[in-house]
Scaffold this motif. Structure first.
Motif, short mmCIF file in Angstrom:
data_model
loop_
_atom_site.label_atom_id
_atom_site.label_comp_id
_atom_site.label_asym_id
_atom_site.label_seq_id
_atom_site.Cartn_x
_atom_site.Cartn_y
_atom_site.Cartn_z
N VAL A 151 4.21 -110.03 -43.38
CA VAL A 151 4.36 -108.61 -43.16
C VAL A 151 5.05 -108.40 -41.82
O VAL A 151 4.57 -108.82 -40.78
N VAL A 152 6.20 -107.76 -41.85
CA VAL A 152 6.92 -107.41 -40.64
C VAL A 152 6.85 -105.89 -40.58
O VAL A 152 5.92 -105.33 -40.04
N THR A 153 7.81 -105.21 -41.17
CA THR A 153 7.68 -103.78 -41.40
C THR A 153 7.58 -103.54 -42.90
O THR A 153 7.29 -102.45 -43.33
N GLU A 154 7.85 -104.57 -43.63
CA GLU A 154 7.72 -104.55 -45.08
C GLU A 154 7.35 -105.97 -45.50
O GLU A 154 7.55 -106.93 -44.76
N THR A 155 6.81 -106.12 -46.67
CA THR A 155 6.49 -107.45 -47.17
C THR A 155 7.73 -108.03 -47.82
O THR A 155 8.36 -107.39 -48.66
N LYS A 156 8.09 -109.24 -47.39
CA LYS A 156 9.22 -109.92 -47.99
C LYS A 156 8.91 -111.40 -48.04
O LYS A 156 8.05 -111.89 -47.32
#
Length: 99
Positions: free
Chosen positions: A12-17
């Motif tokens: 998780v950063v600013t979105e899950t990728k």
């Protein structure tokens, strides 16, 4: 004996990728040695590659690995203090921080 296996994990950063990751299997002694060696790493914990050591240490401590301040014999006790250690400089402000 240390083992490494390249995997992909969610981060998780600013979105899950999906990001490339490595799963590392260590004995307790190897993990304590990693903490000891990493204790010599200098640099800003937010703007240099040292931030990765902070994340590694946090994960190892959560897994129950003793840090270098623990009582009893620890690999940290065998480090040569005559060497200054490893230092990272911060990433340039004009460059995006990788990873």
């Amino acid at each position: 004996m240390a083992k490494a296996r390249r995997t992909v994990t969610d981060q998780v950063v600013t979105e899950t990728k999906r990001v490339p990751a490595v799963t590392l299997t260590l004995t307790i002694e190897e993990a304590e040695t990693l903490i000891a060696v990493g204790s010599l790493v200098a640099g800003d914990a937010e703007t240099s590659p040292r931030r990765h050591y902070e994340a590694i240490t946090e994960a190892l401590l959560k897994a129950g690995v003793r840090d270098f301040t623990a009582s009893g014999s620890h690999p940290f006790d065998y480090l040569k203090r005559s060497h200054p250690g490893v230092a990272f400089r911060s990433y340039p402000l004009t460059e995006a921080i990788p990873f």
